[in-house]
Design a protein around this motif. Structure first.
Motif: not given
Length: 384
Positions: A6-7, A184-189, A277-278, A282-284
């Motif tokens: 969905t992202s 988007i590459t990392y949203a699900g992972a 969210y994704t 990356f900031l935390t």
């Protein structure tokens, strides 16, 4: 799985698919097929490496070379914010189509507030998962119904999927960037890591989930393409100001406009959630308290909304640009993934990485490099 899908299925996704279908016709099927194959090759490697290591991409980058993870974070967050401005504007356009004539700025603001409320809830994580699954199913079912209504020439589509009448490199790059580029590459992972599904023992399950997520995205791309192509093939002229909405209106009259609004809003709001969210992951780090992460997500959504209201960018131009931009930064993060898979077994908890998967990843990586270089001039012309 659905967060990644969905992202990817955002307002830019719908805008791009409509614009490129009108430009290429049946030949767009080839671009879709290539992008899906590349997406699977990329996500199989990204999910496998991150999931097995149990580290987010920024954490993995810093473990590979000091500061590299933060460089990647800057690129992803900037791209995520650009995308989120388009996502937020998309919620406004969706509400406007549903209700007829409402100022999109009002619809966008109300939608942003709803997303903020979600992340302020104590059960934000589980609620997020349920919402993206429900809205993802709604988008696919409603778009499939429109595709059946428009009755596109499927035979012509099948032929062009393997023997296209024309090939557009920028289109393929933009599709790849819009489905596995940037955040988007990392949203699900990253969501998978937060859920605790990590380590070598879960490697096969992680791989299957990545493929399923791409298939969900691919199904939506295909049914949307068929719906739009059915309208285009009939000889109807799409409104250049809002081509996707006019296509749905040609297909099902005024009710088609409402259906478009529901689909567009669902695509936009789930992408607002996914991008915010994704980007914040990356900031935390995983040691950051959940409450702090949720407050940062709220701030990210609020900033994107303010930028949209102030800038007032033309949605079609902005959304297509965002997809192409994410396609250009894709090779950087993917380089880290492949390096770890090849040389850093220690970060994979001793996991023996499949050689065939690494080879497939390298081929996809080379293709993204070439496509990114080829799209530079086209991207500059598109934004100007």
């Amino acid at each position: 799985m659905f967060l990644m899908a969905t992202s990817a299925i955002g307002p830019g996704f719908i805008t791009q698919t409509t614009a490129f279908t009108a430009r290429l016709g049946a030949a767009f099927a080839f671009a879709i097929l290539v992008s899906i194959l590349v997406d699977i090759a990329i996500q199989q490697n990204v999910w496998r490496v991150l999931g097995v290591s149990g580290l987010r991409a920024n954490e993995l980058g810093n473990a590979t070379a000091k500061g590299l993870g933060w460089v990647l974070s800057v690129l992803v967050v900037v791209g995520g914010m650009v995308f989120n401005i388009g996502n937020i504007s998309g919620t406004g356009l969706g509400v406007q189509a549903m209700l007829g004539g409402l100022d999109p700025r009002i619809g966008a603001t109300v939608s942003a507030v709803l997303a903020i409320v979600l992340f302020m809830m104590k059960s934000a994580g589980p609620m997020l998962d349920r919402i993206v699954v429900f809205l993802g199913i709604v988008m696919i079912v409603m778009t499939a119904w429109i595709a059946i209504t428009t009755a596109p020439p499927v035979g012509e589509v099948l032929i062009n999927s393997v023997a296209p009448s024309q090939i557009d490199v920028l289109v393929i790059t933009t599709l790849i960037g819009g489905t596995v580029g940037g955040y988007i590459t990392y949203a699900g992972a990253h969501r998978l890591i937060d859920s605790g599904t990590t380590g070598p023992s879960n490697a096969l399950a992680i791989g299957r989930s990545s493929i399923t997520g791409i298939i969900v995205t691919g199904v939506m791309r295909v049914v949307l393409f068929l719906a739009i192509f059915g309208v285009v093939a009939s000889g109807a002229q799409l409104d250049p100001k809002n081509p996707a909405a006019s296509a749905f209106q040609h297909a099902a009259g005024d009710f088609g406009q409402v259906v478009f609004g529901v689909i567009f809003w669902a695509a936009a709001i789930t992408s607002v959630i996914g991008a915010s969210y994704t980007s914040v992951t990356f900031l935390t780090t995983q040691r950051t308290p959940e409450r702090t992460r949720n407050l940062l997500v709220v701030a990210f959504i609020a900033l994107g909304t303010i930028l949209y209201l102030v800038l007032g960018q033309a949605p079609v131009q902005l959304l297509i640009f965002a997809g192409a931009f994410n396609g250009l930064i894709l090779p950087i993060g993917f380089t880290v993934i492949l390096w770890v898979a090849w040389r850093r077994r220690d970060l994979l908890q001793g996991y023996v990485y499949p050689k065939w998967l690494l080879v497939v990843g390298v081929i996809a990586w080379l293709l993204t490099l070439w496509l990114g270089i080829q799209s530079l001039s086209g991207l500059a012309g598109l934004w100007s």
